[in-house]
Design a protein around this motif. Structure first.
Motif, PDB file in Angstrom:
ATOM      1  N   ILE A 219      -2.160   2.101  -8.004  1.00  0.00           N
ATOM      2  CA  ILE A 219      -0.937   2.901  -7.973  1.00  0.00           C
ATOM      3  C   ILE A 219       0.136   2.151  -8.758  1.00  0.00           C
ATOM      4  CG2 ILE A 219      -1.433   4.080  -5.795  1.00  0.00           C
ATOM      5  CD1 ILE A 219       0.407   2.097  -4.382  1.00  0.00           C
ATOM      6  N   ASP A 220       1.114   2.884  -9.253  1.00  0.00           N
ATOM      7  CA  ASP A 220       2.185   2.289 -10.057  1.00  0.00           C
ATOM      8  C   ASP A 220       3.439   2.005  -9.245  1.00  0.00           C
ATOM      9  OD1 ASP A 220       0.727   2.688 -12.600  1.00  0.00           O
ATOM     10  OD2 ASP A 220       1.056   4.816 -12.155  1.00  0.00           O
ATOM     11  N   ALA A 221       3.530   2.651  -8.080  1.00  0.00           N
ATOM     12  CA  ALA A 221       4.743   2.525  -7.275  1.00  0.00           C
ATOM     13  C   ALA A 221       4.438   2.924  -5.837  1.00  0.00           C
ATOM     14  CB  ALA A 221       5.849   3.406  -7.843  1.00  0.00           C
ATOM     15  N   THR A 222       5.295   2.506  -4.942  1.00  0.00           N
ATOM     16  CA  THR A 222       5.162   2.907  -3.543  1.00  0.00           C
ATOM     17  C   THR A 222       6.526   2.906  -2.874  1.00  0.00           C
ATOM     18  OG1 THR A 222       4.056   2.493  -1.428  1.00  0.00           O
ATOM     19  CG2 THR A 222       4.775   0.557  -2.664  1.00  0.00           C
ATOM     20  N   GLU A 223       6.721   3.841  -1.965  1.00  0.00           N
ATOM     21  CA  GLU A 223       7.866   3.738  -1.063  1.00  0.00           C
ATOM     22  C   GLU A 223       7.310   3.306   0.284  1.00  0.00           C
ATOM     23  OE1 GLU A 223       8.888   6.073   1.752  1.00  0.00           O
ATOM     24  OE2 GLU A 223       6.726   6.376   1.719  1.00  0.00           O
ATOM     25  N   TRP A 224       8.159   2.700   1.106  1.00  0.00           N
ATOM     26  CA  TRP A 224       7.748   2.343   2.452  1.00  0.00           C
ATOM     27  C   TRP A 224       8.884   2.691   3.396  1.00  0.00           C
ATOM     28  CZ3 TRP A 224       3.769   2.422   5.149  1.00  0.00           C
ATOM     29  CH2 TRP A 224       3.585   1.663   6.306  1.00  0.00           C
ATOM     30  N   VAL A 225       9.761   1.782   3.707  1.00  0.00           N
ATOM     31  CA  VAL A 225      10.882   2.107   4.591  1.00  0.00           C
ATOM     32  C   VAL A 225      12.176   1.536   4.016  1.00  0.00           C
ATOM     33  CG1 VAL A 225      11.823   1.967   6.928  1.00  0.00           C
ATOM     34  CG2 VAL A 225       9.343   2.165   6.596  1.00  0.00           C
TER      35      VAL A 225
END
Length: 364
Positions: A219-225
């Motif tokens: 993956i190139d990016a991620t959101e979390w919190v």
């Protein structure tokens, strides 16, 4: 004074002594009453979080402790982390069927059962935590939520709020809308649907796989919190660019009970759960604020680059959001009704938010 009125008054006042041992006779000089003399009740509550998970998991543990103390030991809630009694995302069905008594999780996880459920977590570019809580309490949110959940034999409470979440970690900088085209990003919920309209390929991954996927370029990016939880995940080691958020401006967490089980409880125990949930919501939100501030300082020390999304992305996201809302409303009457309620209340509360908190923050 009726027993229910007595308990509510005591809970609002936060008088710990009242719940731990002070009797009605001591309060009113009449026949004694103490909730600890009720029949002892034990409930099983499963969460979607690992054991000792910061803020969300530990917040539920404190909730259970409060319930036991406030009831004088007559009501005990045993908390089970994910995968102990049931898998993390099986808590909804397990509580609905009566396999367990309650769960702590997030409403957006259940949008496959009813698209409207995602809205009870909040809306991208919508109301912030304080506004959402006002909608729940005074704008009809709770009534809608409980009406729809009752069809699944469930009775929900707000069980915390993360506050504004960050927009995510990116391996490469995002300079314009074109940079999102074909980007593989871990992002769930309505925010993911909006990002898909902008050309992103949303990918759903369990927490344990996100770091490795980001590190390997799957993956190139991620959101979390936000910083408090993101720093523990180590994303800053493999993705330098950290973007401010818009997709989850105040995500509500839920504390939901099997409705038949909750209805069977005495009025005192119901009131204790209600006020302990209120306390948990307030404490969890402020703990996120405090821990995010501390973690942000650490992230700056390791030279993470914090950026805002370019204006063209934000404008495109606003248009995409309305497309998503229109599509979901056409598919689901429940979604249409819940969104209409949220939108109407935002029009009521936003003018005050804008000239009070927003204006003050701009001055500060």
């Amino acid at each position: 004074m009726k027993r229910r009125d007595f308990l509510k008054t005591a809970a609002v006042a936060g008088a710990a002594a009242t719940f731990s041992g002070c009797t009605r006779e001591q309060i009113e000089g009449k026949k004694s009453f103490n909730v600890s003399r009720q029949r002892k009740v034990k409930l099983k509550l499963a969460t979607s979080w690992p054991a000792n998970f910061p803020i969300m998991g530990t917040g539920v543990d404190r909730f259970a402790e409060k319930v036991k103390t406030m009831s004088g030991g007559s009501l005990e809630i045993k908390v089970y982390p994910k995968n102990i009694l049931v898998p993390a995302l099986a808590v909804f069905d397990a509580t609905s069927s009566g396999q367990i008594d309650a769960f702590h999780s997030g409403p957006y996880y259940w949008k496959g059962k009813n698209p409207a459920f995602a809205l009870f977590s909040g809306l991208p570019l919508g109301m912030v935590a304080s506004e959402l809580k006002c909608w729940m309490d005074y704008g009809g949110g709770y009534e809608l939520w409980r009406e729809l959940y009752a069809k699944y034999n469930l009775h929900p409470f707000v069980g915390g709020n993360t506050g504004v979440q960050m927009g995510g970690w990116f391996r490469k900088p995002i300079e314009s809308l074109d940079d999102l085209k074909g980007l593989k990003m871990r992002i769930p919920g309505l925010g993911g649907e909006v990002m898909a309209k902008l050309g992103v390929n949303p990918i759903l991954l369990p927490a344990g796989e996100i770091y490795t996927s980001l590190e390997r370029g799957t993956i190139d990016a991620t959101e979390w919190v936000g910083p408090a939880l993101d720093i523990r995940m180590g994303f800053y080691k493999v993705a330098r660019y950290y973007y401010t958020g818009w997709h989850e401006p105040g995500s509500i967490l839920e504390l939901t009970f099997n409705k038949a089980r909750f209805d069977s409880l005495g009025d005192e125990h119901k009131a204790i759960i209600r006020y302990a949930a209120e306390a948990m919501t307030t404490e969890m939100y402020h703990e996120f604020m405090d821990e995010n501030a501390k973690a942000l300082k650490k992230l700056k020390e390791v030279h993470v680059e914090i950026r805002d999304f370019p204006p063209d992305i934000i404008e495109a996201a606003k248009k995409a959001l309305m497309q998503v809302v229109e599509e979901q409303s056409a598919k689901s009457g429940d979604f249409k009704r819940v969104f209409a309620s949220m939108d109407a209340y935002e029009r009521v509360i936003r003018p005050w938010t804008d000239i009070s908190e927003a204006k003050y923050l701009s001055i500060r």
